[in-house]
Design a protein around this motif. Structure first.
Motif, PDB file in Angstrom:
ATOM      1  N   GLY B 108       0.817  -1.212   0.000  1.00 32.08           N
ATOM      2  CA  GLY B 108       0.000   0.000   0.000  1.00 32.08           C
ATOM      3  C   GLY B 108       0.846   1.255   0.000  1.00 32.08           C
ATOM      4  N   ALA B 109       2.047   1.158   0.548  1.00 29.89           N
ATOM      5  CA  ALA B 109       2.917   2.325   0.591  1.00 29.89           C
ATOM      6  C   ALA B 109       3.455   2.697  -0.780  1.00 29.89           C
ATOM      7  CB  ALA B 109       4.069   2.070   1.554  1.00 29.89           C
ATOM      8  N   SER B 111       1.438   1.733  -3.657  1.00 29.28           N
ATOM      9  CA  SER B 111       0.329   1.604  -4.597  1.00 29.28           C
ATOM     10  C   SER B 111      -0.757   2.584  -4.197  1.00 29.28           C
ATOM     11  CB  SER B 111      -0.222   0.173  -4.574  1.00 29.28           C
ATOM     12  OG  SER B 111      -1.525   0.160  -5.106  1.00 29.28           O
ATOM     13  N   GLY B 112      -1.341   3.254  -5.175  1.00 31.49           N
ATOM     14  CA  GLY B 112      -2.379   4.228  -4.851  1.00 31.49           C
ATOM     15  C   GLY B 112      -3.772   3.688  -5.018  1.00 31.49           C
ATOM     16  N   SER B 150      -4.365   0.084   0.867  1.00 29.94           N
ATOM     17  CA  SER B 150      -3.720   0.914  -0.152  1.00 29.94           C
ATOM     18  C   SER B 150      -4.314   2.305  -0.270  1.00 29.94           C
ATOM     19  CB  SER B 150      -3.816   0.236  -1.515  1.00 29.94           C
ATOM     20  OG  SER B 150      -2.658  -0.469  -1.769  1.00 29.94           O
ATOM     21  N   ILE B 151      -5.583   2.463   0.106  1.00 28.11           N
ATOM     22  CA  ILE B 151      -6.168   3.793  -0.062  1.00 28.11           C
ATOM     23  C   ILE B 151      -6.069   4.617   1.213  1.00 28.11           C
ATOM     24  CG2 ILE B 151      -7.696   3.158  -1.944  1.00 28.11           C
ATOM     25  CD1 ILE B 151      -9.970   3.227   0.151  1.00 28.11           C
ATOM     26  N   ILE B 153      -3.122   4.157   3.451  1.00 27.26           N
ATOM     27  CA  ILE B 153      -1.683   4.402   3.503  1.00 27.26           C
ATOM     28  C   ILE B 153      -1.280   5.123   2.211  1.00 27.26           C
ATOM     29  CG2 ILE B 153       0.575   3.273   3.526  1.00 27.26           C
ATOM     30  CD1 ILE B 153      -0.752   1.004   5.142  1.00 27.26           C
ATOM     31  N   PRO B 154      -0.596   6.256   2.316  1.00 29.40           N
ATOM     32  CA  PRO B 154      -0.269   7.003   1.102  1.00 29.40           C
ATOM     33  C   PRO B 154       0.721   6.248   0.226  1.00 29.40           C
ATOM     34  CG  PRO B 154       0.921   7.879   2.984  1.00 29.40           C
ATOM     35  CD  PRO B 154      -0.031   6.850   3.525  1.00 29.40           C
ATOM     36  N   PRO B 155       0.721   6.512  -1.075  1.00 25.44           N
ATOM     37  CA  PRO B 155      -0.181   7.374  -1.838  1.00 25.44           C
ATOM     38  C   PRO B 155      -1.544   6.729  -2.038  1.00 25.44           C
ATOM     39  CG  PRO B 155       1.299   6.233  -3.321  1.00 25.44           C
ATOM     40  CD  PRO B 155       1.727   5.867  -1.931  1.00 25.44           C
ATOM     41  N   SER B 156      -2.550   7.557  -2.306  1.00 25.97           N
ATOM     42  CA  SER B 156      -3.897   7.029  -2.396  1.00 25.97           C
ATOM     43  C   SER B 156      -4.726   7.808  -3.390  1.00 25.97           C
ATOM     44  CB  SER B 156      -4.555   7.096  -1.019  1.00 25.97           C
ATOM     45  OG  SER B 156      -5.950   7.148  -1.148  1.00 25.97           O
TER      46      SER B 156
END
Ligand code: NA
Ligand code: NA
Lengths: 318, 429, 189
Positions: B108-109, B111-112, B150-151, B153-156
């Protein structure tokens, strides 16, 4: 009885809506004894700034907020107001430009041809320079600064002054200045606080007047022609009143914010007349380029500049 | 107003019989516009909305953040992460599921998009889970739920869209999402351990690894750490704007995958592009449909009526937020998440601001309801994605995500009652 | 997303899921695949342009202009409209599966025919409206607004072309469903 759909993209509570749009709608309803009413869709409910032109043209809304600064490709002549250094105060620019756009050639070329007609519009406060972490004492210090701009004449003017224009969206300005993506922004004085820029800037250069934004409401020509003459007149009367109210509010709050910035410890530089003349001289090529670009396409750019200048002079001496 | 109910039924009907979500919203919206203002009104909007909603600089981050995830997936970096995580937590009850949660948080860090993250994790985890005889509903449910990290944890992409619509600082939202994201990840890990502890049959033990192996496995993590630092440092050092960060992230991912690890050739890159165009077209079809439907809803004047109704209720601000959360969770069950944001924010956001709440806190709260919506039936995008990739039936996956939905509600309440979790770190923005 | 995606080492680009048997179906597949290649190319160009923008600003202190304009006016619309019908070729526009998945195959195919025709009508309407908009821009000589200057029609044609492709694709897929209903055993395309 007629109900017209009015749409704009101002956030709720924006001063143009509070002092102008709401007043204009109420006043028209009052002057027409309730025969003309409005359904208001603010805050971009009927589409973003760039959608508004088509929304009015195609009849989705009747009255819409269509700024030529964002519609240069369809309203080329009205872009004359984006040229640098023409005037400083809204109470001059607002009536002067109203007279200019409600006369030929702008009225026909930019509005009627597109099936719309300007109702009323206001000049916001002028755009000035706000920077962070740079020693700014005079115009020379603009040299080499990366500055957030809006593409178009503003970008050309900044290049003429030696800056490096960077096109980033307004909502990203705060972060871009804070982290140093840009050294500063060319921003309307009255919007500094709404974007919280006062937290990240340390210097303000006022009187640069390098750009100004015209915020107009237009009506679809077909709707206008369908209105009774006395209703048209009521709209025009309400328009004059609304414009005066908003122009006064614009100048008042620009002056107030200048003081507020000083009190907050921001270094405020106000250019003197000699420096303003220097800005005008340095950015003169932007005028020439704009005029010759239009005349190359068979459009009367020079005539429009002259007409607007004459109207500015008229209201400046009043 | 009188058309709102029939057109909503039409939308529901279209969705139930299997019309793609974006198409259904576009079709129902068009019918509604036709009812309100005839063919001219409908055509006026149809001729503009589709092009305009794609012609956006800020939304470039949607395809680019998906591309970044696809490059990592194509170069099997996600599998490396999963293997490393397994060495550390695999021996715990439900170890594979716990490793899935932590790998998803790490992924997630970089992937947006929850769709891209869920798809990647489903491909990575499913074969391992089969090998160890995990309950398929449980493990795929874990993948679907952990994909929502993922949404937060940034980016999102969700935080970006919220920031764009409400003109809230996207950089500030990104910082604010970190702690709630980590809390959610920990709660998910706790849930899986507790669940597996109660039903060891669902999650048979995985072999334990020595400390030496564990330490050595950390080597596998460097690409992701480097990339995360690259993107975050890029944003906060001022080298790139938030929008450009997605492109910078892709560039970093290409460097790592193609040059450093030498695991991605030209063909793999072309495939990653192909895998990116499909979800991009899917997401934008939904955005376009939501806008068309949104015009209809706006023109019924129903939202304005609803807001004046809520404002006239004379209840405390906290109660208004509670009502809104309930509405958002309910909407999240039956509607697509981006569509909800697009439809409601222009109306709801000004109201919340008038009550004096922080725009960033409200954004995180809304993102939490979006996460919940992604895994609740009947429309749960992450469940759809995880189910279709692994072939595990939707029903079993929805059962599998149930415990995580409960954890989500707990974290939602935590954020609602302790805004400091969000505001403490994003104050400067 | 499809089960084919499950195996990362396997064939990365899955074969089409919907479509029509025969030369017409093959031709449509080729058109959609080419449109998708345009989409991919636009994404690559966008990536490169944004990186150049960052480099010229951050390293050279002399940012190039026009990246935002080109991206907004052309690249993003090409990325999206270039892949709309390609995605439909893979039957990939996301649906609410729960009830739909439980239906018998034949009923599903029958429903699909109807849904695809309705969706085709919808996109035909969008195509008509967007073409009208593009023609108006052509007639009036509208130009683009912002940091690049070009005839507006060059940008406005992207949406109608993409919509035309998906209309054709939906019709082809509907015909493919009819084939399926008639028990055509061989569905290789
Ligand atoms: Na993320
Ligand atoms: Na849901």
């Amino acid at each position: 009885e007629t109900t017209l759909k009015v749409a704009d993209t101002f956030p709720p509570g924006h001063y143009i809506v509070e002092t102008g749009t709401n007043y204009w709608m109420e006043r028209v309803t009052e002057l027409t004894d309730g025969e003309v009413k409005f359904q208001y869709f603010g805050a971009g409910q009927m589409g973003s700034l760039r959608d508004m032109f088509s929304m009015v043209q195609s009849g989705v809304v009747d009255v819409g907020y269509v700024p030529p600064a964002y519609n240069g490709g369809t309203m080329p002549l009205a872009g004359v107001h984006t040229l640098p250094g023409l005037f400083s105060q809204s109470k001059v620019g607002t009536p002067a430009f109203y007279d200019t756009v409600t006369s030929e050639p702008i009225l026909g070329n930019d509005f009627l041809k597109n099936g719309m007609r300007p109702l009323w519009g206001v000049m916001t406060s002028t755009y000035n320079l706000f920077t962070r972490g740079k020693e700014i004492d005079g115009l020379e210090d603009i040299n080499g600064l990366k500055l957030k701009i809006i593409a178009g004449n503003m970008s050309e003017s900044i290049k003429a002054l030696g800056g490096a224009p960077v096109d980033i969206p307004s909502p990203e300005t705060y972060q871009a200045i804070r982290t140093g993506t840009v050294d500063g922004a060319i921003f309307p004085t009255t919007s500094v606080y709404s974007y919280k820029l006062e937290e990240v800037i340390d210097t303000a250069v006022l009187g640069l007047d390098v750009f100004v934004y015209w915020a107009p409401y237009v009506i679809r020509e077909e709707v206008w022609q369908g209105l009774a003459p006395e209703h048209q007149q009521a709209m025009q009367q309400a328009a004059q009143e609304a414009m005066q109210r908003v122009a006064e509010e614009t100048d008042r709050s620009a002056a107030e914010l200048e003081n507020k910035m000083r009190e907050a410890g921001i270094k405020v530089i106000v250019l003197d007349e000699a420096q303003r003349e220097q800005v005008r001289a340095t950015t003169a090529p932007v005028f020439h380029a704009w005029v010759s670009g239009l005349e190359g396409r068979g459009m009367p750019g020079g005539e429009v500049v002259e007409a607007f200048r004459a109207n500015i002079e008229k209201y400046q001496t009043q | 107003m009188e058309y709102l109910a029939p057109v909503s039924f039409l939308l529901a009907g279209l969705l139930i019989v299997g019309t793609p979500i974006g198409f259904a919203m576009g079709i129902a919206g068009t019918v509604g516009l036709y009812l309100i203002g005839g063919l001219n009104l409908a055509l006026g909007i149809l001729s503009v909305a589709p092009y305009r909603n794609t012609a956006s600089w800020l939304l470039t981050a949607i395809p680019l953040f998906i591309l970044m995830a696809e490059i990592l997936s194509a170069s099997r970096i996600s599998s490396d992460m999963f293997r490393a995580a397994n060495k550390w937590v695999g021996h715990l009850p439900g170890g594979l599921a716990v490793a899935t949660v932590f790998t998803s948080a790490g992924f997630g860090a970089v992937s947006g998009s929850s769709t891209a993250a869920t798809a990647t994790m489903a491909r990575t985890v499913a074969p391992e889970a089969n090998k160890y005889g995990y309950d398929r509903g449980m493990i795929v449910g874990t993948v679907a739920a952990a994909g929502t990290l993922s949404i937060m944890i940034p980016p999102s992409v969700v935080l970006m869209v919220y920031g764009i619509i409400t003109e809230t600082s996207i950089g500030g939202l990104f910082i604010a999402g970190i702690v709630p994201g980590l809390i959610t990840a920990l709660s998910f890990a706790g849930i899986t351990m507790g669940w597996a502890g109660l039903n060891p049959d669902l999650a048979p033990p995985v072999q334990s690894h020595s400390w030496r192996e564990r330490i050595l496995s950390l080597r596998e993590l460097w690409p992701v750490i480097v990339l995360f630092v690259f993107v975050v440092a890029g944003i906060y050092s001022g080298a790139v704007t938030v929008t450009e960060a997605a492109a910078a992230g892709c560039f970093g991912a290409i460097l790592i995958a193609a040059v450093m690890l030498r695991r991605m050739g030209w063909r793999d890159f072309m495939d990653a592009l192909e895998r990116t165009t499909r979800p991009t077209a899917m997401i934008f079809t939904i955005i376009i449909g939501a806008h068309i439907f949104g015009y209809f809803v706006t023109l019924t004047m129903a939202p304005q009526a609803l807001v004046s109704y809520v404002q006239g209720l004379e209840v405390s601000p906290g109660m208004v937020i509670l009502i809104l959360i309930v509405i958002f969770v309910l909407l999240g069950c039956v509607m697509d998440q981006l569509a909800i944001l697009i439809l409601t924010m222009p109306i709801v956001f000004p109201m919340v601001m008038e009550l004096g709440y922080s725009p960033i806190w409200f954004g995180i709260l809304i993102t939490k309801t979006v996460e919940i919506g992604l895994i609740t039936p009947p429309i749960g995008m992450n469940v759809f994605v995880a189910s279709s990739i692994t072939g595990v039936p939707l029903k079993r996956v929805f059962v599998g995500v149930l415990p995580f939905v409960l954890a989500e509600f707990a974290v939602l309440a935590l954020i609602a009652f302790f805004p400091e979790i969000v505001t403490a770190f994003s104050g400067e923005y | 997303m499809h089960p084919h995606d499950l195996d990362p080492e396997g064939e990365a680009v899955p074969p089409p899921k919907a479509g029509l048997h025969g030369p017409l179906g093959r031709a449509m597949d080729r058109v959609d695949t080419w449109a998708n290649w345009l989409s991919r190319a636009a994404m690559m160009v966008m990536l490169v342009l944004i990186l150049v923008q960052v480099f010229t600003r951050y390293v050279l202190n002399d940012p190039i202009e026009g990246v935002i304009g080109i991206t907004e006016l052309y690249l993003m619309p090409i990325i999206v409209f270039g892949s709309l019908s390609y995605l439909e070729m893979h039957d990939g526009h996301v649906r609410v599966g729960i009830l739909f998945e439980t239906l018998p195959d034949r009923l599903r195919a029958g429903l699909d025919v109807v849904l695809r025709l309705v969706a085709a009508a919808f996109f035909a309407l969008v195509c008509y409206g967007a073409s009208r908009e593009a023609l108006k821009a052509w007639d009036f000589g509208y130009r683009t607004s912002g940091d690049i200057d070009a005839p507006l029609v060059t940008a406005l044609v992207i949406a109608p072309i993409g919509c035309l492709l998906i209309v054709l694709r939906l019709l082809v897929n509907a015909a493919g469903d009819v084939q399926r209903l008639r028990h055509t055993p061989d569905r290789t395309i």
